[in-house]
Design a protein around this motif. Structure first.
Motif, mmCIF file in Angstrom:
data_model
loop_
_atom_site.group_PDB
_atom_site.id
_atom_site.type_symbol
_atom_site.label_atom_id
_atom_site.label_comp_id
_atom_site.label_asym_id
_atom_site.label_seq_id
_atom_site.Cartn_x
_atom_site.Cartn_y
_atom_site.Cartn_z
ATOM 1 N N ILE A 260 0.836 -1.196 0.000
ATOM 2 C CA ILE A 260 0.000 0.000 0.000
ATOM 3 C C ILE A 260 0.873 1.249 0.000
ATOM 4 O O ILE A 260 1.845 1.352 0.753
ATOM 5 C CB ILE A 260 -0.938 -0.007 1.226
ATOM 6 C CG1 ILE A 260 -2.018 -1.083 1.026
ATOM 7 C CG2 ILE A 260 -1.582 1.357 1.455
ATOM 8 C CD1 ILE A 260 -2.838 -1.370 2.241
ATOM 9 N N VAL A 261 0.515 2.188 -0.874
ATOM 10 C CA VAL A 261 1.210 3.473 -0.949
ATOM 11 C C VAL A 261 0.513 4.450 -0.010
ATOM 12 O O VAL A 261 -0.715 4.602 -0.067
ATOM 13 C CB VAL A 261 1.187 4.053 -2.385
ATOM 14 C CG1 VAL A 261 1.908 5.392 -2.434
ATOM 15 C CG2 VAL A 261 1.832 3.082 -3.364
ATOM 16 N N ALA A 262 1.292 5.101 0.862
ATOM 17 C CA ALA A 262 0.746 6.096 1.793
ATOM 18 C C ALA A 262 1.273 7.475 1.414
ATOM 19 O O ALA A 262 2.476 7.670 1.273
ATOM 20 C CB ALA A 262 1.152 5.751 3.226
ATOM 21 N N LYS A 263 0.339 8.424 1.229
ATOM 22 C CA LYS A 263 0.699 9.796 0.864
ATOM 23 C C LYS A 263 0.041 10.769 1.834
ATOM 24 O O LYS A 263 -1.090 10.522 2.283
ATOM 25 C CB LYS A 263 0.211 10.125 -0.553
ATOM 26 C CG LYS A 263 0.738 9.212 -1.641
ATOM 27 C CD LYS A 263 0.147 9.608 -2.988
ATOM 28 C CE LYS A 263 0.628 8.685 -4.089
ATOM 29 N NZ LYS A 263 0.049 9.068 -5.407
ATOM 30 N N PRO A 264 0.709 11.883 2.164
ATOM 31 C CA PRO A 264 0.072 12.887 3.014
ATOM 32 C C PRO A 264 -1.246 13.353 2.404
ATOM 33 O O PRO A 264 -1.348 13.519 1.184
ATOM 34 C CB PRO A 264 1.097 14.021 3.054
ATOM 35 C CG PRO A 264 2.406 13.356 2.764
ATOM 36 C CD PRO A 264 2.087 12.252 1.796
ATOM 37 N N LEU A 265 -2.262 13.525 3.242
ATOM 38 C CA LEU A 265 -3.571 13.962 2.758
ATOM 39 C C LEU A 265 -3.501 15.350 2.128
ATOM 40 O O LEU A 265 -4.138 15.621 1.116
ATOM 41 C CB LEU A 265 -4.572 13.969 3.918
ATOM 42 C CG LEU A 265 -6.005 14.400 3.592
ATOM 43 C CD1 LEU A 265 -6.638 13.471 2.569
ATOM 44 C CD2 LEU A 265 -6.852 14.428 4.866
ATOM 45 N N ASP B 94 0.174 20.520 -0.535
ATOM 46 C CA ASP B 94 0.330 21.978 -0.635
ATOM 47 C C ASP B 94 1.599 22.395 -1.363
ATOM 48 O O ASP B 94 1.988 23.562 -1.344
ATOM 49 C CB ASP B 94 0.311 22.608 0.761
ATOM 50 C CG ASP B 94 1.395 22.023 1.670
ATOM 51 O OD1 ASP B 94 2.206 21.208 1.182
ATOM 52 O OD2 ASP B 94 1.418 22.379 2.868
ATOM 53 N N GLY B 95 2.263 21.432 -2.022
ATOM 54 C CA GLY B 95 3.471 21.761 -2.761
ATOM 55 C C GLY B 95 4.738 21.734 -1.924
ATOM 56 O O GLY B 95 5.835 21.887 -2.454
ATOM 57 N N SER B 96 4.594 21.544 -0.618
ATOM 58 C CA SER B 96 5.770 21.503 0.250
ATOM 59 C C SER B 96 6.539 20.197 0.036
ATOM 60 O O SER B 96 6.025 19.233 -0.541
ATOM 61 C CB SER B 96 5.356 21.623 1.714
ATOM 62 O OG SER B 96 4.610 20.478 2.105
ATOM 63 N N LYS B 97 7.759 20.187 0.534
ATOM 64 C CA LYS B 97 8.598 18.993 0.408
ATOM 65 C C LYS B 97 7.930 17.790 1.068
ATOM 66 O O LYS B 97 7.915 16.683 0.528
ATOM 67 C CB LYS B 97 9.965 19.272 1.052
ATOM 68 C CG LYS B 97 11.011 18.206 0.789
ATOM 69 C CD LYS B 97 12.345 18.623 1.376
ATOM 70 C CE LYS B 97 13.400 17.541 1.148
ATOM 71 N NZ LYS B 97 14.699 17.915 1.743
ATOM 72 N N LYS B 98 7.349 18.023 2.245
ATOM 73 C CA LYS B 98 6.703 16.934 3.000
ATOM 74 C C LYS B 98 5.509 16.352 2.250
ATOM 75 O O LYS B 98 5.254 15.146 2.293
ATOM 76 C CB LYS B 98 6.264 17.452 4.369
ATOM 77 C CG LYS B 98 5.631 16.371 5.252
ATOM 78 C CD LYS B 98 5.344 16.877 6.647
ATOM 79 C CE LYS B 98 4.608 15.845 7.481
ATOM 80 N NZ LYS B 98 5.297 14.556 7.583
ATOM 81 N N SER B 99 4.785 17.210 1.539
ATOM 82 C CA SER B 99 3.571 16.734 0.856
ATOM 83 C C SER B 99 3.886 15.793 -0.303
ATOM 84 O O SER B 99 3.001 15.101 -0.803
ATOM 85 C CB SER B 99 2.729 17.916 0.367
ATOM 86 O OG SER B 99 3.343 18.574 -0.719
ATOM 87 N N HIS B 100 5.153 15.795 -0.754
ATOM 88 C CA HIS B 100 5.536 14.910 -1.855
ATOM 89 C C HIS B 100 6.170 13.609 -1.359
ATOM 90 O O HIS B 100 6.532 12.748 -2.164
ATOM 91 C CB HIS B 100 6.511 15.624 -2.793
ATOM 92 C CG HIS B 100 5.854 16.676 -3.628
ATOM 93 N ND1 HIS B 100 4.965 16.379 -4.649
ATOM 94 C CD2 HIS B 100 5.941 18.021 -3.595
ATOM 95 C CE1 HIS B 100 4.542 17.500 -5.208
ATOM 96 N NE2 HIS B 100 5.114 18.506 -4.583
ATOM 97 N N GLU B 101 6.340 13.481 -0.048
ATOM 98 C CA GLU B 101 6.903 12.249 0.492
ATOM 99 C C GLU B 101 5.864 11.129 0.416
ATOM 100 O O GLU B 101 4.676 11.375 0.574
ATOM 101 C CB GLU B 101 7.320 12.462 1.954
ATOM 102 C CG GLU B 101 8.473 13.441 2.116
ATOM 103 C CD GLU B 101 8.785 13.723 3.583
ATOM 104 O OE1 GLU B 101 8.034 13.232 4.453
ATOM 105 O OE2 GLU B 101 9.768 14.433 3.849
#
Length: 341
Positions: A166-171, A174-181
């Motif tokens: 399963i792939v988990a992505k931040p909900l 917002d374009g931030s570095k964390k949001s692309h992890e």
């Protein structure tokens, strides 16, 4: 200052004039197109490259930085406002400006952009569209939103029927570095180690290649990027844990010149992309975005959209300078036609 430059530069948008014989512009009827921009310093560096600004100036387009310390209505006049800033205050400023300056094109409506900041709502337009024709089928991976309580994730995933990995992505996107992890979870126990709020997507084997579909108005450009490798049943049975990836589809991971299996490397059919882009422009109310798209490995025509980004890194898109400047001119020409019509 902007008014003076409008008068000094002869090229730009035709106002009631026409082209002379031979295709040369009748410059007496042209005026400068002014694009006010409100972008982050990172976006300015990647997007407003010298080649773009030079080509724009040759076409009669001037990029002008918006001063955040002054009221927007006191600046310009602008033909277009290009922006990628976050925050309620900025959205309200733009909305007020749009109401008082209907003649200015805002790229794009803040409320429509906000729709893409949530990965739950982001892909809903694709799911609702459920596009299927003779060229292929486009959907979204099976996904589940988990907003809190990581300990409940294994049961929630099992009840929903998601399969491992399963792939988990931040909900929030917002374009931030964390949001692309993103993370890839291989076993049920490891799901408890994830950090909500998250979108959990069923991983689809796709040959380790994804397609970046850049959309600029009606123009479409596709490039290949390396992605996560396929996961076999044997690997799944032997692997445990959660693996974290800071960002999968970056410029360094270009797959354009790689020696790939033709079945994996073949770009999605153009008619399918045109139909998809047209529908998403209408449903999302946006003109500047890109799609991360994959083809299910072992199929030729089964595609999934796994992410949508507003005003992406166009600097990585081949020929973006020509595509973007042509798009800006077409917007202003369209406005003039509406007024004169």
């Amino acid at each position: 200052m902007v008014r003076e430059m409008r008068e000094e530069m002869p090229y730009g948008i035709e106002e009631g004039g026409r082209e002379e014989e031979g295709g040369f512009p009748n410059t007496s009827h042209k005026r400068l197109v002014v694009v006010g921009y409100a972008l982050t310093s990172k976006k300015i560096k990647s997007f407003l490259q010298p080649k773009l600004e030079g080509l724009a100036r040759n076409k009669g387009i001037l990029f002008v930085a918006i001063d955040h310390n002054k009221p927007l209505s006191d600046q310009g006049p602008f033909d277009i406002v290009l922006h990628k800033l976050s925050g309620k205050e900025w959205r309200q400023i733009l909305e007020d400006y749009r109401q008082t300056h209907p003649e200015v094109t805002i790229l794009d409506p803040p409320d429509a952009i906000q729709h893409l900041h949530n990965r739950q709502s982001m892909l809903q337009a694709v799911a609702d569209l459920n596009l299927s024709d003779s060229y292929g089928k486009v959907g979204v991976p099976k996904q589940l939103v988990v907003k809190k309580d990581a300990s409940s994730i294994p049961d929630a995933v099992a009840n929903f029927g998601l399969k491992l990995p399963i792939v988990a992505k931040p909900l929030v996107n917002d374009g931030s570095k964390k949001s692309h992890e993103l993370s890839l979870a291989y076993d049920w126990y490891s799901l408890q180690k994830l950090d909500p709020p998250l979108v959990l997507q069923e991983f689809v084997n796709h040959g380790g290649v994804l397609f970046k579909v850049y959309i600029v108005g009606e123009a479409i450009k596709v490039v290949r990027r390396f992605s996560l490798p396929d996961v076999t049943k044997r690997e799944l049975s032997k692997t445990a844990g959660v693996y974290h990836f800071p960002r999968v589809s970056c410029a360094a991971a270009s797959a354009e010149d790689a020696d790939l299996d033709p079945c994996i490397a073949e770009l999605p059919p153009r008619p399918l992309l045109e139909k998809l882009a047209k529908e998403l422009r209408r449903r999302l109310g946006l003109r500047l975005f890109n799609l991360d798209m994959i083809r299910e490995h072992g199929t030729r025509d089964r595609f999934y959209v796994i992410d949508i980004n507003y005003f992406p890194g166009y600097g990585k898109m081949p020929e973006y300078e020509h595509i973007f400047t042509d798009f800006l001119l077409s917007l202003v020409k369209g406005k003039h036609k509406k007024r004169s019509g």
